[in-house]
Design an enzyme around this catalytic site. Structure first.
Site, PDB file in Angstrom:
ATOM      1  N   GLY A  12       0.634  -1.459  -0.200  1.00 47.65           N
ATOM      2  CA  GLY A  12       0.265   0.120  -0.115  1.00 47.65           C
ATOM      3  C   GLY A  12       0.417   1.275   0.214  1.00 47.65           C
ATOM      4  N   THR A  13       1.957   1.147  -0.662  1.00 48.98           N
ATOM      5  CA  THR A  13       3.525   2.792  -0.481  1.00 48.98           C
ATOM      6  C   THR A  13       1.993   3.560  -1.460  1.00 48.98           C
ATOM      7  OG1 THR A  13       4.188   1.379  -2.335  1.00 48.98           O
ATOM      8  CG2 THR A  13       4.599   1.868   0.139  1.00 48.98           C
ATOM      9  N   ASN A  14       1.617   3.027  -2.071  1.00 52.27           N
ATOM     10  CA  ASN A  14       1.007   4.017  -3.668  1.00 52.27           C
ATOM     11  C   ASN A  14      -0.324   4.684  -3.466  1.00 52.27           C
ATOM     12  OD1 ASN A  14       2.185   4.810  -5.760  1.00 52.27           O
ATOM     13  ND2 ASN A  14       1.815   2.289  -5.911  1.00 52.27           N
ATOM     14  N   ASN A 102      -6.341   2.992 -13.087  1.00 55.84           N
ATOM     15  CA  ASN A 102      -4.940   1.513 -12.522  1.00 55.84           C
ATOM     16  C   ASN A 102      -3.400   2.710 -12.842  1.00 55.84           C
ATOM     17  OD1 ASN A 102      -3.588  -0.898 -11.517  1.00 55.84           O
ATOM     18  ND2 ASN A 102      -2.915  -1.512 -13.667  1.00 55.84           N
ATOM     19  N   HIS A 104       0.176   0.369 -13.290  1.00 57.83           N
ATOM     20  CA  HIS A 104       0.750  -0.267 -14.273  1.00 57.83           C
ATOM     21  C   HIS A 104       2.805  -0.039 -14.452  1.00 57.83           C
ATOM     22  CE1 HIS A 104       1.272  -4.923 -15.880  1.00 57.83           C
ATOM     23  NE2 HIS A 104       2.466  -3.234 -17.110  1.00 57.83           N
TER      24      HIS A 104
END
Length: 189
Positions: A12-14, A102, A104
């Site tokens: 979950g760093t993003n 998203n 990628h």
């Protein structure tokens, strides 16, 4: 105030970066984090940052409308996949047209598709002696990594780079660009 819901499967760093970016924003906030992994660190990160965090199973996501009902109640302006590994079901995509994006870890259309995520992508980039890679932020459709491209950022791949080195470069690009692109998208809606 625009509302963001994040889907994530891992650390979950993003997601944390997005939550912090919008924390004091007058424009938008992350209102919820949803995960298909009940043990994902992203859930803990979200709770520590005072954001609602829930997990769900494959049946609730793909076979019933349980997750769809959660999303409809949350009324997101944008659904952001940040390290989410499951294919998004059509019934949710249909309910939120052009509202699911998203990030990628490659320059699509290269290194996209089923099974191409995380270190699998970076290992393939290195194995194929690519001289550049990057990130692609794109709309999500019913196929893995085939939605319309919104933004790409590039970085060099050196001949002595390992997959881990590439992963670090990609992570930097995500941290720098993902919140800015999300913000720009929300401002254009």
């Amino acid at each position: 105030m625009k509302r963001i819901v994040i889907f994530a499967s891992g650390s979950g760093t993003n997601a944390e970066n997005l939550i912090k970016f919008f924390h004091n924003s007058d424009n938008a906030s992350v209102i919820q984090v949803l995960s298909n992994n009940p043990h994902a660190k992203v859930l803990e990160r979200a709770k520590n940052l005072k954001v609602s965090a829930l997990s769900f199973n494959r049946i609730a996501f793909s076979k019933t409308d349980d997750v769809l009902h959660i999303l409809k109640a949350s009324k997101p302006d944008l659904i952001v996949l940040a390290g989410f590994l499951w294919k998004f079901p059509e019934h949710i995509l249909n309910a939120f047209p052009n509202k699911v994006i998203n990030v990628h870890p490659a320059l699509l259309p290269k290194y996209g598709g089923k099974g191409m995520y995380g270190m699998h992508v970076h290992e393939a980039v290195v194995a194929n002696n690519e001289t550049e890679t990057g990130i692609t932020i794109h709309y999500v459709n019913e196929h893995y990594d085939e939605g319309a491209i919104i933004f790409q950022a590039r970085c060099e791949v050196n001949s002595d780079d390992s997959a881990e080195n590439v992963a670090e470069k990609i992570h930097k690009l995500e941290m720098e660009h993902f919140p800015l692109v999300v913000n720009k998208l929300l401002n254009s809606k």
